[in-house]
Write a protein that holds these residues in place. Sequence first.
Motif, PDB file in Angstrom:
ATOM      1  N   PRO A  66      75.669  62.330 -47.036  1.00 52.22           N
ATOM      2  CA  PRO A  66      75.871  61.066 -46.328  1.00 52.22           C
ATOM      3  C   PRO A  66      74.695  60.732 -45.406  1.00 52.22           C
ATOM      4  O   PRO A  66      74.129  61.616 -44.744  1.00 52.22           O
ATOM      5  N   LEU A  67      74.316  59.464 -45.365  1.00 51.29           N
ATOM      6  CA  LEU A  67      73.191  59.025 -44.535  1.00 51.29           C
ATOM      7  C   LEU A  67      73.428  59.369 -43.070  1.00 51.29           C
ATOM      8  O   LEU A  67      72.486  59.760 -42.354  1.00 51.29           O
ATOM      9  N   LYS A  68      74.652  59.242 -42.614  1.00 53.73           N
ATOM     10  CA  LYS A  68      74.950  59.555 -41.211  1.00 53.73           C
ATOM     11  C   LYS A  68      74.589  60.999 -40.888  1.00 53.73           C
ATOM     12  O   LYS A  68      74.026  61.287 -39.826  1.00 53.73           O
ATOM     13  N   PHE A  69      74.937  61.916 -41.797  1.00 53.68           N
ATOM     14  CA  PHE A  69      74.624  63.326 -41.534  1.00 53.68           C
ATOM     15  C   PHE A  69      73.116  63.552 -41.529  1.00 53.68           C
ATOM     16  O   PHE A  69      72.590  64.297 -40.687  1.00 53.68           O
ATOM     17  N   LYS A  70      72.428  62.936 -42.476  1.00 54.60           N
ATOM     18  CA  LYS A  70      70.967  63.080 -42.511  1.00 54.60           C
ATOM     19  C   LYS A  70      70.355  62.658 -41.184  1.00 54.60           C
ATOM     20  O   LYS A  70      69.520  63.361 -40.597  1.00 54.60           O
ATOM     21  N   GLN A  71      70.777  61.504 -40.682  1.00 55.60           N
ATOM     22  CA  GLN A  71      70.208  60.990 -39.441  1.00 55.60           C
ATOM     23  C   GLN A  71      70.613  61.860 -38.257  1.00 55.60           C
ATOM     24  O   GLN A  71      69.801  62.119 -37.361  1.00 55.60           O
ATOM     25  N   CYS A  72      71.863  62.335 -38.259  1.00 59.18           N
ATOM     26  CA  CYS A  72      72.319  63.191 -37.158  1.00 59.18           C
ATOM     27  C   CYS A  72      71.574  64.526 -37.146  1.00 59.18           C
ATOM     28  O   CYS A  72      71.108  64.982 -36.095  1.00 59.18           O
ATOM     29  N   ILE A  73      71.455  65.169 -38.304  1.00 61.87           N
ATOM     30  CA  ILE A  73      70.866  66.508 -38.342  1.00 61.87           C
ATOM     31  C   ILE A  73      69.360  66.446 -38.102  1.00 61.87           C
ATOM     32  O   ILE A  73      68.770  67.333 -37.472  1.00 61.87           O
ATOM     33  N   ILE A  74      68.731  65.377 -38.565  1.00 62.81           N
ATOM     34  CA  ILE A  74      67.291  65.215 -38.304  1.00 62.81           C
ATOM     35  C   ILE A  74      67.057  64.973 -36.824  1.00 62.81           C
ATOM     36  O   ILE A  74      66.152  65.558 -36.211  1.00 62.81           O
ATOM     37  N   ALA A  75      67.880  64.122 -36.221  1.00 62.67           N
ATOM     38  CA  ALA A  75      67.744  63.853 -34.788  1.00 62.67           C
ATOM     39  C   ALA A  75      67.977  65.104 -33.963  1.00 62.67           C
ATOM     40  O   ALA A  75      67.326  65.334 -32.939  1.00 62.67           O
ATOM     41  N   PHE A  76      68.905  65.942 -34.414  1.00 65.02           N
ATOM     42  CA  PHE A  76      69.278  67.121 -33.629  1.00 65.02           C
ATOM     43  C   PHE A  76      68.368  68.325 -33.886  1.00 65.02           C
ATOM     44  O   PHE A  76      68.047  69.073 -32.963  1.00 65.02           O
ATOM     45  N   LYS A  79      63.103  66.321 -35.938  1.00 59.10           N
ATOM     46  CA  LYS A  79      62.783  64.893 -35.890  1.00 59.10           C
ATOM     47  C   LYS A  79      61.639  64.511 -36.839  1.00 59.10           C
ATOM     48  O   LYS A  79      61.555  63.382 -37.290  1.00 59.10           O
ATOM     49  N   ARG A  80      60.743  65.441 -37.118  1.00 58.60           N
ATOM     50  CA  ARG A  80      59.604  65.138 -37.993  1.00 58.60           C
ATOM     51  C   ARG A  80      59.810  65.722 -39.405  1.00 58.60           C
ATOM     52  O   ARG A  80      58.852  66.058 -40.095  1.00 58.60           O
ATOM     53  N   LYS A 221      68.253  56.467 -29.041  1.00 56.17           N
ATOM     54  CA  LYS A 221      66.815  56.404 -28.789  1.00 56.17           C
ATOM     55  C   LYS A 221      66.014  56.230 -30.081  1.00 56.17           C
ATOM     56  O   LYS A 221      65.004  55.530 -30.112  1.00 56.17           O
ATOM     57  N   LEU A 222      66.510  56.896 -31.139  1.00 55.24           N
ATOM     58  CA  LEU A 222      65.828  56.783 -32.426  1.00 55.24           C
ATOM     59  C   LEU A 222      66.221  55.518 -33.182  1.00 55.24           C
ATOM     60  O   LEU A 222      65.757  55.291 -34.300  1.00 55.24           O
ATOM     61  N   LYS A 223      67.099  54.709 -32.551  1.00 56.62           N
ATOM     62  CA  LYS A 223      67.555  53.431 -33.109  1.00 56.62           C
ATOM     63  C   LYS A 223      68.320  53.596 -34.427  1.00 56.62           C
ATOM     64  O   LYS A 223      68.313  52.709 -35.265  1.00 56.62           O
ATOM     65  N   PHE A 224      68.993  54.744 -34.563  1.00 57.92           N
ATOM     66  CA  PHE A 224      69.883  54.917 -35.694  1.00 57.92           C
ATOM     67  C   PHE A 224      71.216  54.205 -35.455  1.00 57.92           C
ATOM     68  O   PHE A 224      71.850  53.724 -36.395  1.00 57.92           O
ATOM     69  N   ILE A 225      71.636  54.172 -34.177  1.00 61.20           N
ATOM     70  CA  ILE A 225      72.853  53.437 -33.801  1.00 61.20           C
ATOM     71  C   ILE A 225      72.566  52.688 -32.502  1.00 61.20           C
ATOM     72  O   ILE A 225      71.572  52.953 -31.816  1.00 61.20           O
ATOM     73  N   ASP A 226      73.454  51.735 -32.184  1.00 60.44           N
ATOM     74  CA  ASP A 226      73.287  51.011 -30.921  1.00 60.44           C
ATOM     75  C   ASP A 226      74.115  51.691 -29.836  1.00 60.44           C
ATOM     76  O   ASP A 226      74.923  52.593 -30.100  1.00 60.44           O
TER      77      ASP A 226
END
Length: 791
Positions: A66-76, A79-80, A221-226
Amino acid sequence: MNKISRAFIISDVICFLLLLIFLFALPKTLFKSPTSYVIEASNGNLLSAAIATDGQWRFPVADSVPLKFKQCIIAFEDKRFYQHFGIDFLAMSRAMKQNWKAKSVVSGGSTLSMQVIRLSRKQDRTIWQKVLEMILALRLELKYNKTEIIGLYAANAPFGSNVVGLEAASWRYYGRNAESLSWGEMATLAVLPNSPSLVHPGKNTTRLIKKRNDLLDKLVKLKFIDQTTANLSKLEPVPGKPLPLPQNAPHLLNRFKADRKNLGFNSTKITSSLNEDLQLKVNAILKRYNNRYRANDINNISALVLDAKTGQVVSYVGNVYQPENVALQSHVDMIKAPRSPGSTLKPLLYASMLNDGFILPHTLIPDIPTQIAGYSPQNYDLGYDGAIAADKALSRSLNIPAVKMLQQYKYERFYDKLKKLGISTLNKPADHYGLSLILGGSEVTMWDLANTYLGMVRTLNHFNTYQGLYNPADYQAATYIPSQKIEEKGEERTSFLDHGAIWATFNAMEEVMRPGDEGLWEQFSSSQRVAWKTGTSFGFRDAWAVGLTPQYVVCIWVGNADGEGRPGLVGIEAAAPVLFDIFRLLPNGKWFEVPKTKLKKAKICRQSGYKAGEYCPDPIEELIPTAGEKTVICPFHKRVHLDHTGTYRVTDQCEQVNHMQHQNWFILPPAMEYYYKIKNSDYRSLPPYSPGCAIENNMGTMELIYPKNGASIYIPLEIDGTRGKIVLNAAHRNTNAKIYWHIDHEYVATTSHYHQLAVNPAPGKHTLTLVDENGERLVQFFTVLEKEKKK
């Protein structure tokens, strides 16, 4: 060669060897841990899962993350992730500074690629292992793309307790698949692999919420969510103790375990053809009936629903699953279990005889007391009709006509036909089953039975599709895997059963007698046309119901897995109500189209159901299967000669031909007539012969109902040790006639009206002679056994 050249060669070899080591450092299969068996519905929702052999809930790698997990795990964690090649040197230097200042390890600086390596190796965390992880992470990035790497991480990261992988965690903590999780729920799961010990009911909740909320702030901060989404997500509760995984198709899951290698599946997860909504509703129906039946110690019930159009399983309930009560044996998959089929094979015999030109749909079949080589079948109601139309015998599920039909068709031929139709459990020779084959004397599985009827439905459905040709694949077993479709192709001119025979059989099955009680009748009311058949095995051990429409085949079994019989365990009462409750869940559709080119118009004798001959007074025109043209002309209509008053039969010896009346008469053999006229008040018995007129012997005046000629009989002993009696039974066309009985040429007694006589003959062979008032004789033989035959 100088020293410099040698040094270059050695260095080249070392570099080459290091390159080889680097290239082959990564194992072909990165993760070898066992995975859970997982079965999903056709919509991708989880139906059932089984824990892996090492005690972990670990689902196979998913097709997508899921895209949400990708964004969450990368942010956590990293990040790069999409910028580096397995090692993030900025993160590594930052971690080293943090650890130096804290005088302890507070940050590892590991990338997701390095974490995948660490998860696959399960080694102690040392500096050397860290260096090795970095090297292998570079190699990982060469073999896998970023999407695959994050998929490996999501499938193998620890999520607390014995939960491994995102999908397992999603179901264990939130009771649904990962795709449907909210931002707050996904953020909670994303922080767990970093600290899997945070999930403990009643403990660490504050720390877990803080980690979750910090991650939500990073996502902003990463603008994945508001910010609004983050604020609302922070209000969501965190999970407590893990939830039990769904067990909505445990028996199909076990079937998949057994079938996986033969199916060629490498993964332990499949997306099945099951309709989730239907599966849940069928489970609920079976659970409701199971609660009711258990009051009578009937503990097990199963249901199978097949889609006739696709040839796929849409509901599979092998048993009402109750693992908490081991004594109920709910783990047994009764869809695969061989059981006595009761009467559920009778439509197959009816169709086979139509197909092979033995009978027509309404051909009269004898229904009289019967003994065949010591075998004496009985109807369920213990009564007799004398003679009954074949389709009515099927709809009423009468045993004696079924045995008479099988005797005519030959059980060896029917045995071969059943094997061709897909009944796989006939593992003994045909002689082992004999005539009992039609009354449940063999074993079948629900799977085979349902698939046999599915083949018939598909054959008839495809009449127009294949322009009258047949597709042998129609009788292929249904599949629970959507990718395995039955081939659509008409290529043969013959089939196991032709369209006309199947069409007539389904018409007969649609007329199955419903219960007469008004309350039960309402249970069976249905807005759709259903062809159906029930069955009850000997000793009330199995109750069956199978029903079909052009769209679906439904099969129900009720009983006890251990084979214990129970009073009241009969198909019409226990299985049929379940069948119709399930049909109410299914969409309605058109009925079968008439296969016109596989049917012929023929003149049929209204009373006998045979092809009309010259003496049939009232023929009707009907559509019959083409093979019906091979059937014989009606044997029951004959020309009789009466005197000028029409009162007596005569011959040319006692009446002038020009004074005679010649009439066509419906004449049954005496034994059939004896019972037939009781239930058919319009039946006209033959008039007696005129006094003094010679009797024609070609119509059979008397017939012995019991015992049949050549029968062997055992007379059981009474309680006081004396030998009991047998009741001899005969029929005479003239209801007022007297019959004089003789045994071994000695006069015994005289009977009139009802010709029954209780006698006690000694063991051995006996001659039985019957003489009526006109001197007509009937001589037959029977044997009384000293000891009962062993079965």
